[in-house]
Design a protein around this motif. Structure first.
Motif, PDB file in Angstrom:
ATOM      1  N   PHE A 126       0.863  -1.173   0.000  1.00  0.00           N
ATOM      2  CA  PHE A 126       0.000   0.000   0.000  1.00  0.00           C
ATOM      3  C   PHE A 126       0.904   1.228   0.000  1.00  0.00           C
ATOM      4  CE2 PHE A 126      -2.538  -3.393   1.677  1.00  0.00           C
ATOM      5  CZ  PHE A 126      -3.773  -3.181   1.084  1.00  0.00           C
ATOM      6  N   PRO A 127       0.901   1.986  -1.101  1.00  0.00           N
ATOM      7  CA  PRO A 127       1.851   3.081  -1.224  1.00  0.00           C
ATOM      8  C   PRO A 127       1.515   4.316  -0.402  1.00  0.00           C
ATOM      9  CG  PRO A 127       0.479   2.963  -3.179  1.00  0.00           C
ATOM     10  CD  PRO A 127       0.114   1.801  -2.306  1.00  0.00           C
ATOM     11  N   SER A 128       0.320   4.406   0.148  1.00  0.00           N
ATOM     12  CA  SER A 128      -0.077   5.601   0.873  1.00  0.00           C
ATOM     13  C   SER A 128      -1.147   5.252   1.893  1.00  0.00           C
ATOM     14  CB  SER A 128      -0.625   6.635  -0.117  1.00  0.00           C
ATOM     15  OG  SER A 128      -1.222   7.705   0.552  1.00  0.00           O
ATOM     16  N   ALA A 129      -1.273   6.092   2.906  1.00  0.00           N
ATOM     17  CA  ALA A 129      -2.331   5.900   3.896  1.00  0.00           C
ATOM     18  C   ALA A 129      -3.689   6.281   3.330  1.00  0.00           C
ATOM     19  CB  ALA A 129      -2.043   6.724   5.143  1.00  0.00           C
ATOM     20  N   ALA A 130      -3.695   7.120   2.300  1.00  0.00           N
ATOM     21  CA  ALA A 130      -4.945   7.578   1.678  1.00  0.00           C
ATOM     22  C   ALA A 130      -5.161   6.803   0.381  1.00  0.00           C
ATOM     23  CB  ALA A 130      -4.869   9.071   1.389  1.00  0.00           C
ATOM     24  N   ILE A 161       5.673  -9.062  -4.723  1.00  0.00           N
ATOM     25  CA  ILE A 161       4.977  -7.885  -4.199  1.00  0.00           C
ATOM     26  C   ILE A 161       4.180  -7.275  -5.338  1.00  0.00           C
ATOM     27  CG2 ILE A 161       5.225  -5.561  -3.250  1.00  0.00           C
ATOM     28  CD1 ILE A 161       7.775  -6.535  -1.880  1.00  0.00           C
ATOM     29  N   VAL A 162       2.901  -7.033  -5.085  1.00  0.00           N
ATOM     30  CA  VAL A 162       2.009  -6.376  -6.042  1.00  0.00           C
ATOM     31  C   VAL A 162       1.744  -4.979  -5.501  1.00  0.00           C
ATOM     32  CG1 VAL A 162      -0.267  -6.444  -7.110  1.00  0.00           C
ATOM     33  CG2 VAL A 162       0.953  -8.584  -6.670  1.00  0.00           C
ATOM     34  N   ALA A 163       1.933  -3.967  -6.363  1.00  0.00           N
ATOM     35  CA  ALA A 163       1.774  -2.586  -5.892  1.00  0.00           C
ATOM     36  C   ALA A 163       1.295  -1.680  -7.010  1.00  0.00           C
ATOM     37  CB  ALA A 163       3.105  -2.064  -5.357  1.00  0.00           C
ATOM     38  N   LEU A 164       0.658  -0.595  -6.618  1.00  0.00           N
ATOM     39  CA  LEU A 164       0.339   0.488  -7.535  1.00  0.00           C
ATOM     40  C   LEU A 164       1.528   1.433  -7.482  1.00  0.00           C
ATOM     41  CD1 LEU A 164      -1.762   1.785  -9.406  1.00  0.00           C
ATOM     42  CD2 LEU A 164      -2.618   3.028  -7.416  1.00  0.00           C
ATOM     43  N   ALA A 165       2.150   1.676  -8.633  1.00  0.00           N
ATOM     44  CA  ALA A 165       3.364   2.496  -8.674  1.00  0.00           C
ATOM     45  C   ALA A 165       3.334   3.387  -9.904  1.00  0.00           C
ATOM     46  CB  ALA A 165       4.600   1.595  -8.706  1.00  0.00           C
ATOM     47  N   THR A 166       4.280   4.297  -9.974  1.00  0.00           N
ATOM     48  CA  THR A 166       4.448   5.138 -11.147  1.00  0.00           C
ATOM     49  C   THR A 166       5.443   4.457 -12.084  1.00  0.00           C
ATOM     50  OG1 THR A 166       4.035   7.105  -9.827  1.00  0.00           O
ATOM     51  CG2 THR A 166       5.086   7.440 -11.962  1.00  0.00           C
ATOM     52  N   ARG A 170       3.233   7.270 -15.435  1.00  0.00           N
ATOM     53  CA  ARG A 170       1.818   6.878 -15.318  1.00  0.00           C
ATOM     54  C   ARG A 170       1.644   5.867 -14.186  1.00  0.00           C
ATOM     55  NH1 ARG A 170      -0.884   5.849 -20.999  1.00  0.00           N
ATOM     56  NH2 ARG A 170      -2.652   6.310 -19.664  1.00  0.00           N
ATOM     57  N   GLU A 171       0.444   5.859 -13.622  1.00  0.00           N
ATOM     58  CA  GLU A 171       0.135   4.870 -12.593  1.00  0.00           C
ATOM     59  C   GLU A 171      -0.023   3.505 -13.247  1.00  0.00           C
ATOM     60  OE1 GLU A 171      -3.236   5.957 -10.241  1.00  0.00           O
ATOM     61  OE2 GLU A 171      -2.291   7.785  -9.530  1.00  0.00           O
ATOM     62  N   ALA A 172       0.549   2.483 -12.601  1.00  0.00           N
ATOM     63  CA  ALA A 172       0.467   1.131 -13.144  1.00  0.00           C
ATOM     64  C   ALA A 172       0.492   0.124 -11.998  1.00  0.00           C
ATOM     65  CB  ALA A 172       1.632   0.865 -14.095  1.00  0.00           C
ATOM     66  N   LEU A 173      -0.132  -1.005 -12.225  1.00  0.00           N
ATOM     67  CA  LEU A 173      -0.037  -2.119 -11.297  1.00  0.00           C
ATOM     68  C   LEU A 173       1.252  -2.859 -11.649  1.00  0.00           C
ATOM     69  CD1 LEU A 173      -1.490  -3.776  -9.065  1.00  0.00           C
ATOM     70  CD2 LEU A 173      -2.380  -5.193 -10.904  1.00  0.00           C
ATOM     71  N   VAL A 174       2.137  -3.007 -10.685  1.00  0.00           N
ATOM     72  CA  VAL A 174       3.400  -3.673 -10.959  1.00  0.00           C
ATOM     73  C   VAL A 174       3.548  -4.884 -10.043  1.00  0.00           C
ATOM     74  CG1 VAL A 174       4.520  -1.559 -11.763  1.00  0.00           C
ATOM     75  CG2 VAL A 174       4.698  -2.193  -9.355  1.00  0.00           C
ATOM     76  N   MET A 175       4.305  -5.844 -10.526  1.00  0.00           N
ATOM     77  CA  MET A 175       4.609  -7.042  -9.759  1.00  0.00           C
ATOM     78  C   MET A 175       6.118  -7.205  -9.747  1.00  0.00           C
ATOM     79  SD  MET A 175       1.609  -9.427 -11.288  1.00  0.00           S
ATOM     80  CE  MET A 175       1.425  -8.525 -12.811  1.00  0.00           C
ATOM     81  N   VAL A 176       6.702  -7.257  -8.574  1.00  0.00           N
ATOM     82  CA  VAL A 176       8.154  -7.384  -8.455  1.00  0.00           C
ATOM     83  C   VAL A 176       8.498  -8.510  -7.485  1.00  0.00           C
ATOM     84  CG1 VAL A 176       8.658  -4.979  -9.033  1.00  0.00           C
ATOM     85  CG2 VAL A 176       8.271  -5.605  -6.665  1.00  0.00           C
TER      86      VAL A 176
END
Length: 179
Positions: A126-130, A161-166, A170-176
């Motif tokens: 989760f990249p942010s509390a909001a 790890i699955v995350a919403l990142a830049t 652009r915003e993208a769903l990434v898997m690392v």
């Protein structure tokens, strides 16, 4: 909700309750705490997770049938999480269910299969509390995730790890895969 659905949910609840009753959760929790105290990054009870996957099909509950899952949905998943929480089970079930659902949504079939079998333990960052805030994580050109994650449940020792990142602005769903 039909009687058949109630019956299915009762069976799921009973199966998970029986699993929890047969597991020595206090010992598993102590072992996990001991590993973390030594600085060993361990995912919360990988063996327990594999049992939940292999014998009970937990992540398959949220994966559609067309991808090999059970397609039972989030209510069934909530029943599982309720019983595991009541029994203080340390397996990474919440993260596993969340990752299975996300991977199923983006049709990552090979990874979904690995999550459903228990051979892959995933975590959601989760990249942010909001929830509506822009991601504070960025994927660099080498495929490394950088920035600060607000919360990564079961992130220690996970395989993916699955995350919403830049990504490229652009915003993208990434898997690392963590190092």
């Amino acid at each position: 909700m039909s009687d058949l659905e109630r019956s299915d949910l009762t069976q799921i609840r009973t199966a998970v309750r029986d699993y929890v009753a047969g597991a020595d959760n206090p010992a598993r929790l102590r072992a996990e705490a001991g590993e973390r105290a030594k600085g060993v990054p361990s995912v919360a009870d990988r063996a327990g997770w594999q049992t939940l996957c292999g014998h009970l099909g937990v992540p398959a509950l949220v994966v559609p049938e067309k991808l090999g899952g059970l397609g039972a949905g989030e209510v069934a998943a909530a029943v599982v999480l309720d019983e595991l929480g009541a029994g203080l089970d340390p397996a990474p079930a919440w993260s596993g269910l969340a990752v299975a659902r996300v991977l199923a949504l983006v049709d990552e079939c090979a990874l979904v299969d690995q999550v459903m079998s228990g051979s892959l333990v995933g975590a959601v960052a989760f990249p942010s509390a909001a929830p509506a805030a822009a991601p504070e994580l960025e994927l660099d050109p080498r495929g490394r995730l950088g920035g600060t994650a607000y919360l990564v449940p079961d992130g220690a020792g996970c395989d993916l790890i699955v995350a919403l990142a830049t990504l490229r602005g652009r915003e993208a769903l990434v898997m690392v895969r963590p190092d």
